[in-house]
Every structure is written in structure tokens, then in C-alpha cells.
Scaffold this motif. Structure first.
Motif, short mmCIF file in Angstrom:
data_model
loop_
_atom_site.label_atom_id
_atom_site.label_comp_id
_atom_site.label_asym_id
_atom_site.label_seq_id
_atom_site.Cartn_x
_atom_site.Cartn_y
_atom_site.Cartn_z
N TRP A 191 -5.07 0.70 2.69
CA TRP A 191 -3.83 1.13 2.06
C TRP A 191 -3.00 -0.04 1.52
O TRP A 191 -1.83 0.12 1.18
CB TRP A 191 -3.00 1.96 3.04
CG TRP A 191 -3.54 3.34 3.15
CD1 TRP A 191 -4.43 3.80 4.08
CD2 TRP A 191 -3.28 4.43 2.27
NE1 TRP A 191 -4.74 5.12 3.83
CE2 TRP A 191 -4.04 5.54 2.73
CE3 TRP A 191 -2.49 4.58 1.13
CZ2 TRP A 191 -4.01 6.77 2.10
CZ3 TRP A 191 -2.46 5.81 0.51
CH2 TRP A 191 -3.22 6.89 0.99
N ALA A 192 -3.62 -1.24 1.44
CA ALA A 192 -2.91 -2.39 0.89
C ALA A 192 -2.41 -2.07 -0.51
O ALA A 192 -3.04 -1.31 -1.26
CB ALA A 192 -3.85 -3.60 0.84
N ASN A 193 -1.27 -2.62 -0.83
CA ASN A 193 -0.64 -2.39 -2.14
C ASN A 193 -0.46 -0.90 -2.42
O ASN A 193 -0.79 -0.41 -3.49
CB ASN A 193 -1.44 -3.07 -3.26
CG ASN A 193 -1.52 -4.57 -3.05
OD1 ASN A 193 -0.51 -5.20 -2.73
ND2 ASN A 193 -2.70 -5.13 -3.20
N ASP A 194 0.03 -0.21 -1.41
CA ASP A 194 0.32 1.23 -1.49
C ASP A 194 -0.90 2.06 -1.86
O ASP A 194 -0.78 3.09 -2.55
CB ASP A 194 1.47 1.49 -2.49
CG ASP A 194 2.78 0.88 -2.02
OD1 ASP A 194 3.04 0.94 -0.80
OD2 ASP A 194 3.51 0.34 -2.86
N GLY A 195 -2.08 1.63 -1.43
CA GLY A 195 -3.29 2.42 -1.65
C GLY A 195 -3.81 2.37 -3.07
O GLY A 195 -4.59 3.23 -3.48
N ALA A 196 -3.40 1.35 -3.83
CA ALA A 196 -3.79 1.26 -5.24
C ALA A 196 -5.31 1.22 -5.41
O ALA A 196 -5.83 1.71 -6.41
CB ALA A 196 -3.16 0.02 -5.89
#
Length: 180
Positions: free
Chosen positions: A61-66
Motif C-alpha cells: 500500500w506504499a504511496n496510497d496503493g498506487a
């Protein structure tokens, strides 16, 4: 763990000085108690996988799951060390050096690496009960070579498992407040 095993371990663990008047029956009872407690506690170390799963989810989910799908597939093939290294890179990229967030996350990563290394040694070794010393010993290497050993008390194994639980809870708290 049954009540008798727990009682024997609690009574005998604090006094590691061998009793010269101890009978073989008493020594055997302590051996069995230590082995039972250690086996239960050692089994709990496999719950390090909970830390691994939590770490994997934080990374996916790093960077809001981008890049959720791509990262999820990539993470499935990585071991814990690789995931910790990847997490460290995300932390270094996202948070400035010396910041409260970065310091807390770096401290967690350091603790997680130490726990991972200790858990790996525990899994790779063989275990021997030294009832007279009130210890369980992890031995690495072949008897014909130069084996290395680490002795643990039941309290030390219990503390290690508590550290694993604390790592899981701390990572969940850190990633909730400061997602990477």
C-alpha cells in the motif's frame, strides 16, 4: 503448557546453580518441563510471519496503493530481509533524515532485522535441553565440526516472543500514523 510444567519451570528457572543432591527423577522432571515450555515458545516464534504479513501490506500500500497489484506480486517472491530492505528504502525516500517519523521507523527496522536474524538462527539450529543449567541450547553446525551454541532460559524465549508481538503492533501503529 500444563500447570505442573509451568510450576516446575517457574520454581526452577531463577536458580541456575545445579543442586548436587538432586535426584535423577527431579532432573528428568525439570528436563521434561523445560522441553515442553521451550517447544511451546519456539512454536510461537513462527508467528514472526504476522510481522512479515504486516510489513508486506505496508509495502503493497506504499504511496496510497498506487502500485498495489504490481507490488503485491513482487512482494510474494521476497523474503523478510528483502522486504525490510525495501521498506527501509521507502522510509528513506519519504521521510527526511533526523525527523521523528524517520527515526521511529528506522528504529523499528533495526529491531525487526535483529529479530529476523535471531529467529533464523533458532530455526536453523538443533535444540538440546541442559536441565542442570535450567537452559535450552540452540546449536548450529555439525558435532564433527565447530558447532556454535546459544543458551536460552525459558524467560528469554518468552521475551523474544513478546518482542515479536511488539514489533507487529508497533509496525501497525507506525504505518497507520505515517504510511510509506
Amino acid at each position: 503448557m500444563n500447570l505442573i510444567t509451568n510450576r516446575i519451570t517457574q520454581e526452577l528457572e531463577p536458580d541456575p546453580i545445579p543442586d548436587p543432591n538432586e535426584t535423577s527423577g527431579q532432573l528428568w522432571a525439570r528436563h521434561e518441563a523445560i522441553q515442553t515450555d521451550a517447544a511451546s515458545l519456539f512454536g510461537q516464534t513462527f508467528f514472526f510471519s504476522c510481522v512479515d504479513v504486516c510489513l508486506g501490506l505496508c509495502l503493497a500500500w506504499a504511496n496510497d496503493g498506487a502500485r498495489l497489484e504490481a507490488l503485491s506480486k513482487s512482494l510474494e517472491r521476497q523474503n523478510v530481509k528483502a522486504r525490510l530492505d525495501m521498506f527501509s528504502k521507502h522510509v528513506a525516500t519519504k521521510f527526511p533524515a533526523g525527523s521523528k517519523r524517520r527515526t521511529a521507523l528506522d528504529r523499528w527496522i533495526e529491531r525487526a532485522h535483529a529479530a529476523r536474524e535471531q529467529r533464523n538462527l533458532m530455526v536453523l539450529g538443533r535444540w538440546v535441553v541442559e536441565a542442570r543449567r535450567h537452559k535450552i541450547v540452540n546449536v548450529l553446525g555439525l558435532p564433527s565440526g565447530s558447532p556454535q551454541s546459544t543458551a536460552y532460559t525459558i524467560a528469554e524465549l518468552r521475551a523474544f516472543n513478546e518482542e515479536l508481538g511488539a514489533l507487529e503492533q508497533e509496525l501497525a501503529r507506525l504505518c497507520t500514523h505515517w504510511p510509506v
